[in-house]
Design a protein around this motif. Structure first.
Motif, PDB file in Angstrom:
ATOM      1  N   PRO A  68      11.348  44.374  33.629  1.00  0.00           N
ATOM      2  CA  PRO A  68      11.709  43.856  34.963  1.00  0.00           C
ATOM      3  C   PRO A  68      10.747  42.747  35.370  1.00  0.00           C
ATOM      4  CG  PRO A  68      11.488  46.258  34.963  1.00  0.00           C
ATOM      5  CD  PRO A  68      10.932  45.771  33.672  1.00  0.00           C
ATOM      6  N   PRO A 128       2.683  49.417  38.462  1.00  0.00           N
ATOM      7  CA  PRO A 128       3.628  48.896  39.459  1.00  0.00           C
ATOM      8  C   PRO A 128       4.950  49.658  39.478  1.00  0.00           C
ATOM      9  CG  PRO A 128       3.573  47.453  37.549  1.00  0.00           C
ATOM     10  CD  PRO A 128       2.519  48.506  37.316  1.00  0.00           C
ATOM     11  N   HIS A 129       5.135  50.587  38.539  1.00  0.00           N
ATOM     12  CA  HIS A 129       6.374  51.374  38.508  1.00  0.00           C
ATOM     13  C   HIS A 129       6.287  52.468  39.576  1.00  0.00           C
ATOM     14  CE1 HIS A 129       8.682  54.769  36.295  1.00  0.00           C
ATOM     15  NE2 HIS A 129       9.509  54.141  37.090  1.00  0.00           N
ATOM     16  N   ARG A 130       5.555  53.506  39.295  1.00  0.00           N
ATOM     17  CA  ARG A 130       5.469  54.601  40.254  1.00  0.00           C
ATOM     18  C   ARG A 130       4.055  54.829  40.767  1.00  0.00           C
ATOM     19  NH1 ARG A 130       9.295  57.585  42.418  1.00  0.00           N
ATOM     20  NH2 ARG A 130      11.407  57.129  41.679  1.00  0.00           N
ATOM     21  N   PHE A 131       3.196  53.819  40.563  1.00  0.00           N
ATOM     22  CA  PHE A 131       1.877  53.800  41.176  1.00  0.00           C
ATOM     23  C   PHE A 131       0.917  54.854  40.619  1.00  0.00           C
ATOM     24  CE2 PHE A 131       5.021  52.307  44.398  1.00  0.00           C
ATOM     25  CZ  PHE A 131       4.835  50.964  44.134  1.00  0.00           C
ATOM     26  N   ALA A 132       1.159  55.246  39.381  1.00  0.00           N
ATOM     27  CA  ALA A 132       0.223  56.154  38.718  1.00  0.00           C
ATOM     28  C   ALA A 132      -1.078  55.410  38.409  1.00  0.00           C
ATOM     29  CB  ALA A 132       0.831  56.666  37.410  1.00  0.00           C
ATOM     30  N   ASN A 185       8.831  48.264  27.902  1.00  0.00           N
ATOM     31  CA  ASN A 185       9.511  49.228  28.758  1.00  0.00           C
ATOM     32  C   ASN A 185      10.290  50.146  27.826  1.00  0.00           C
ATOM     33  OD1 ASN A 185      11.242  50.687  30.369  1.00  0.00           O
ATOM     34  ND2 ASN A 185      12.429  48.903  31.075  1.00  0.00           N
ATOM     35  N   PRO A 186       9.859  51.398  27.669  1.00  0.00           N
ATOM     36  CA  PRO A 186      10.527  52.275  26.691  1.00  0.00           C
ATOM     37  C   PRO A 186      11.849  52.847  27.183  1.00  0.00           C
ATOM     38  CG  PRO A 186       8.772  53.472  27.792  1.00  0.00           C
ATOM     39  CD  PRO A 186       8.737  52.071  28.344  1.00  0.00           C
ATOM     40  N   HIS A 187      12.252  52.512  28.391  1.00  0.00           N
ATOM     41  CA  HIS A 187      13.434  53.146  28.981  1.00  0.00           C
ATOM     42  C   HIS A 187      14.663  52.263  28.865  1.00  0.00           C
ATOM     43  CE1 HIS A 187      10.862  56.231  30.674  1.00  0.00           C
ATOM     44  NE2 HIS A 187      10.019  55.264  30.970  1.00  0.00           N
ATOM     45  N   ASP A 202      -6.043  49.584  39.096  1.00  0.00           N
ATOM     46  CA  ASP A 202      -5.754  50.823  38.377  1.00  0.00           C
ATOM     47  C   ASP A 202      -4.532  51.517  38.990  1.00  0.00           C
ATOM     48  OD1 ASP A 202      -5.949  53.009  36.741  1.00  0.00           O
ATOM     49  OD2 ASP A 202      -7.524  53.986  37.934  1.00  0.00           O
ATOM     50  N   ARG A 203      -3.405  50.813  38.929  1.00  0.00           N
ATOM     51  CA  ARG A 203      -2.198  51.366  39.548  1.00  0.00           C
ATOM     52  C   ARG A 203      -0.999  50.731  38.882  1.00  0.00           C
ATOM     53  NH1 ARG A 203      -3.264  50.343  45.100  1.00  0.00           N
ATOM     54  NH2 ARG A 203      -2.625  48.225  44.623  1.00  0.00           N
ATOM     55  N   LEU A 254       5.242  52.871  30.535  1.00  0.00           N
ATOM     56  CA  LEU A 254       5.217  51.405  30.552  1.00  0.00           C
ATOM     57  C   LEU A 254       3.920  50.930  29.903  1.00  0.00           C
ATOM     58  CD1 LEU A 254       6.546  49.828  33.872  1.00  0.00           C
ATOM     59  CD2 LEU A 254       7.772  50.479  31.806  1.00  0.00           C
ATOM     60  N   GLY A 309       9.118  41.861  38.064  1.00  0.00           N
ATOM     61  CA  GLY A 309       7.870  42.099  38.816  1.00  0.00           C
ATOM     62  C   GLY A 309       6.906  43.059  38.144  1.00  0.00           C
ATOM     63  N   ALA A 310       7.195  43.416  36.893  1.00  0.00           N
ATOM     64  CA  ALA A 310       6.378  44.447  36.232  1.00  0.00           C
ATOM     65  C   ALA A 310       5.038  43.856  35.789  1.00  0.00           C
ATOM     66  CB  ALA A 310       7.135  45.054  35.056  1.00  0.00           C
TER      67      ALA A 310
END
Lengths: 349, 349, 349
Positions: C91, C49-53, C83-85, C46-47, C72, C93-94
């Motif tokens: 990426p 891999p982008h900003r660990f939310a 990836n909406p950005h 439950d994390r 994401l 490793g996503a």
């Protein structure tokens, strides 16, 4: 936590230890306390050597105890007395560490060191607690602070003029004659103020509250954490035995590195049967110890964190003499014990 | 916690620092805050150098303070000004570490580094907070997270389209023109969306909420933790100064390794005297900052535990550009400071 | 915490995993659990891999999820699907680590090891939970203790005569025939008492509660934490299939070093449709597991602190045979796994 081992620590007020199993954390260990049928106190580690269950969750069987998890029984010396499993043989290591325990002067004392060296005559003298010529009011509390911070508080009573003002404020107190006297491993700080105004805490009990008095305040420390405080007022020039006197009992026992059991009492030589005077004492203890000392001492602990006092290089003042000397004496005693060839039990963390 | 030292940190909103002693944990230290009689703010470590009592438990004496434990007095520079004990001589080391403090733009700022280098002109410009042409609504909160996680949240405002939707959602925002510009030690992230629908947060204040607008969102970071956010809408093609504009103040100050003081405000250039617009702002701040940002940022901290961001190898996206650059700039500044021959005070943990 | 990796752990009762995102700490990791539209369970860290939310703060999108912080998206295998950005490139490793998950016998199981080795036929047999010939009552709880302490409790059922007396007390139980039998990586402890008094927990359901019965109690442990307990009574000399039988389900899954998820149930072969018998079971589970086992097991954990069992040199008794053997078997399996050339995922702490 380095502790002095070969010494007596107060475990509880005698009235708080009964036939039922009770437990409290003391000296970094869970301590099981109860009384045998003949009334003698028992202290042992509250942990079964089988699967480490708290023995206090078990029950009394005769003068011993039965573990509530799998039923091992232990006598009051901590030796396993019954194994209900399999062939019933008692394994060699089935033993709970117990502590010599004594009832003395309304307190249960435990010996934290080598059991063979436990000598009840070494228990500090708190016989005033059971004197028929005094009336005693007291209780206990936990301070979330290292026990030496509580001793510091007691051994530098100049704080009464700030933290406990106005109730305990004493005029001219900070410039009073102040002697610090060592007596073996005990240390006494004595302050006297001749011809001063009676402090508020004595005034209701004086015939003429406004008449000048001689005031004295002595505190005697007995390593590691027993303090006896004597304070009194007497009409100027009269002998102290004619005065109003209170004997304070202040006994700290380490719970952990930042937690201390604090037993306190006040024994007065006046109005022995006056419930209003009892109430006055209880009110002052609530205000002075719980609402003034406790937040301050715990505030100091918070500000120190896990640091040791001297490592923080405190700015020392004249008024610190007794407290610092007590700290150094205690450190020397702990060092000496560590260097001695007397084996010190290692079970205590 | 490694911190940038030779910089100003916001200690509190000016309105929250008064004549009475107050204390808050900042920069890993307990910080005593109060104002002198002339109104100038004072900041020093809330710990007496004698026995480490919290000075905030004492009282004001003139522009200085008296420790509530044993009565040492200190002036507002932190120097001991009175020792009531013994001969009254002031010991050489009797000094509390104080911090240069300044009132500026409705905030009390403290300088965390070498006092002689404190230069009030280096305080970042938050003059909009006191501009008569804007109406400001704000408050403060604590985030149980490392301060850089709060800065990350601010420096990557793409999250408004997810975490703050629908209220702050902006159509076409994620593909908007996005520039990241460095200006000395400041960094600005600028996004513009031409000819879009006005976001919900502006619609109640527009004459024609459905008319297309040009939208912009700039956020400027000033190391280590001061962010100024400008957002606005203007009818398509009109100059920005004709638009509805809000200036957001977002200032974080480290409390500890996973705890951050967050001061926030929103200053608008419309309906200055409209209490309903004030309420709208306060409601949004409650919802957006307390109920949306805070659980998310604290959730990130929980998921990271004590690990450092880059050690966890985050997957980085285009939208991370500003936040990552701010982190790297700050790390370089802290490193440069550590390498400099400028001695940095070591008292802060 | 060293854990056996290439094995199935029960994540939850199947009824507690639905279409909505849910999260629980398991195996030292935050575990996201939900079901796809076809009902299949999904488990992943439950994390983001982008900003660990925490992904559980996001939302379902098809069979995948969208992170609630910056949007994401991930499919149910944990691969980033959108990836909406910026340019929208995904990426390399996503990816979120996911776990093979299976619904089996009313439980959701997750495979903690190398995904390619996940074999649903290795899930221990708890088919009694869904047998139409049994009635099952169960729930879950958290024990603030290492999971092996909960297994110890289960694998040494002599404690029923102490901790669960009188309700579960069995006459002559501690001297009963006791066999410990290994069956591959499973271990079974079997006790039988011929011609004894029916225990209180069976008496309300017997025609003649006072008639002597043959009693048996078998508990089967499947590494690392699945226990199946069968207990029954039958009139003396009759075959067991004529008896009253209860199958206990006791499944522990490590949460952290001193925290364990404990799923429990009791399945009886009598009075299947009797709500009073259901209530009787639920009352016993509340009393026995929550009010008796839990305080005792947590008390043991408290008395052990962070120490490992064998390092404390427990006094072992005949009754410890099964529990100690289970501990040694598990330790050997974990060691073997660590030494094997099978790479074990390292993501789990």
């Amino acid at each position: 936590m380095k502790l002095l081992r070969n010494t007596w620590y107060a475990a509880a007020w005698s009235r708080d230890v009964g036939a039922d199993l009770s437990t409290r954390e003391l000296l970094g260990e869970p301590m099981l306390l109860y009384r045998k049928h003949d009334g003698a106190p028992v202290a042992m580690i509250d942990r079964c050597p089988h699967r480490f269950a708290p023995l206090s969750m078990g029950k009394r069987v005769g003068d011993g105890i039965e573990c509530g998890y799998h039923g091992l029984q232990f006598d009051c010396s901590g030796a396993c007395s019954k194994n209900p499993h399999g062939d019933g043989r008692i394994p060699p290591g089935a033993r709970v560490r117990s502590f010599p325990a004594e009832d003395r002067h309304g307190l249960v004392w435990i010996w934290a060191g080598e059991p063979s060296r436990a000598d009840a005559s070494l228990i500090p003298d708190f016989s005033h607690l059971v004197s028929p010529r005094l009336k005693t009011v007291g209780d206990e509390m936990t301070q979330k602070a290292h026990y030496e911070l509580v001793v510091d508080n007691l051994m530098d009573l100049s704080h009464v003029n700030y933290l406990h003002a106005p109730y305990q404020h004493v005029d001219d107190f900070l410039q009073a004659k102040h002697d610090v006297v060592q007596d073996g491993s005990a240390l006494e700080s004595r302050r006297t103020v001749a011809g001063t105004r009676a402090p508020q805490s004595f005034r209701p009990f004086l015939d003429d509250p406004d008449a000048p008095v001689d005031y004295w305040l002595n505190i005697r420390w007995h390593a590691p954490g027993c303090c006896l405080l004597e304070t009194g007022v007497v009409p100027v020039g009269r002998p102290r035995e004619h005065g109003l006197v209170r004997i304070g009992t202040h006994i700290v026992t380490p719970i952990g590195a930042a937690s201390t059991q604090y037993l306190y009492a006040s024994s007065r030589n006046y109005r022995l049967d006056d419930p209003d005077a009892d109430d006055e004492t209880a009110r002052w203890q609530q205000m002075g110890f719980h609402e003034q000392d406790k937040p301050m001492i715990e505030g100091v602990q918070t500000r120190m964190g896990e640091r040791e006092l001297f490592s923080m290089r405190p700015v020392l003042l004249a008024t610190d003499a007794a407290a610092i000397r007590a700290r150094r004496l205690l450190a020397a005693m702990i060092d000496a014990e560590a260097r001695s060839d007397q084996p010190v039990p290692v079970a205590i963390a």
